[in-house]
Motif scaffolding. Structure first.
Motif, PDB file in Angstrom:
ATOM      1  N   GLY A  80       0.833  -1.198   0.000  1.00 33.24           N
ATOM      2  CA  GLY A  80       0.000   0.000   0.000  1.00 33.24           C
ATOM      3  C   GLY A  80       0.864   1.242   0.000  1.00 33.24           C
ATOM      4  N   ASP A 103       0.879  -1.137  -4.962  1.00 34.62           N
ATOM      5  CA  ASP A 103      -0.319  -0.366  -4.655  1.00 34.62           C
ATOM      6  C   ASP A 103      -1.405  -0.729  -5.672  1.00 34.62           C
ATOM      7  N   ARG A 130      -3.227  -5.716  -6.144  1.00 30.89           N
ATOM      8  CA  ARG A 130      -3.579  -5.949  -4.739  1.00 30.89           C
ATOM      9  C   ARG A 130      -2.598  -6.983  -4.200  1.00 30.89           C
ATOM     10  N   SER A 144       4.523  -1.559   6.060  1.00 35.58           N
ATOM     11  CA  SER A 144       3.357  -0.741   5.731  1.00 35.58           C
ATOM     12  C   SER A 144       3.400   0.531   6.553  1.00 35.58           C
ATOM     13  N   PHE A 147      -1.467   1.426   5.452  1.00 35.31           N
ATOM     14  CA  PHE A 147      -2.138   0.446   4.599  1.00 35.31           C
ATOM     15  C   PHE A 147      -3.462  -0.022   5.186  1.00 35.31           C
TER      16      PHE A 147
END
Length: 214
Positions: A80, A103, A130, A144, A147
């Protein structure tokens, strides 16, 4: 170059080239953000503290992990990643590591790819997907910054964690509720306070791994 950024880079022992790359990344982020809305922040000084300095707060932890693991090619996944935070910054400060930013939003993945080209970062890759649907890869560090919850983070990315890998989650205050909701197979072995210059907010780094025997 921004004086505050130059000073921070000197404190961390970064080279002039790395400082210039960080400045170029900040400039590129501001330019793209005018059109593609990569981040809600518009002010350059706030971008510096809330994005660049915040990501740079990982520097001591990443270097310690590199030293302790003694891996010839450290593989890092930023889940993310958004506008490449902290992934692009990590690629700059750890040129010997291989950093992949993933992302689900195409314009953000495209920006990171452009950053890799513009900043001459051959160790930086961008993936538009994803993380839970991406074909299996193996990473020593999965990071992350903004995220999801800790539980979603580890569950969605578990297939990409190397056997001896760890998760690093950047958070604000210690997320007690999220820690309590983690699956039983996750071991939290360290919660580390992070120091971000000129940012009057609590920040921490949650270290996790798959529990022994699981």
């Amino acid at each position: 170059m921004n004086i505050a950024l130059s000073s921070r880079c000197k404190e961390l022992g970064l080279s002039l080239q790395q400082a210039e790359q960080l400045q170029a990344y900040l400039d590129l982020l501001q330019k793209w953000n005018q059109v593609y809305n990569l981040t809600a922040l518009r002010d350059g000084e706030k971008m510096l503290t809330h994005h660049i300095f915040d990501s740079l707060s990982l520097f001591p932890s990443i270097k310690q992990f590199e030293t302790s693991s003694q891996k010839r090619l450290l593989r890092i996944l930023d889940v993310g990643s958004g506008a490449g935070l902290p992934g692009v910054v990590l690629a700059i400060i750890s040129p010997e590591a291989r950093v992949t930013c993933i992302d689900r939003i195409g314009k953000k993945a495209a920006f990171i790819q452009q950053a890799a080209v513009s900043l001459k970062l051959p160790n930086l890759a961008s993936v538009h997907a994803r993380v839970e649907q991406w074909p299996h890869q193996s990473f020593h560090l999965i990071i992350s910054r903004a995220f999801s919850s800790l539980a979603d983070f580890v569950q969605l990315s578990r297939q990409h964690l190397a056997a001896d890998g760890v998760w690093l989650a950047m958070k604000g205050k210690v997320p007690s509720d999220e820690l309590n909701e983690l699956p039983s197979w996750v071991e939290v072995f360290h919660v580390e306070p992070l120091q971000v210059p000129d940012l009057a907010a609590e920040r921490c780094l949650v270290w996790m791994r798959v529990g022994q025997g699981l």
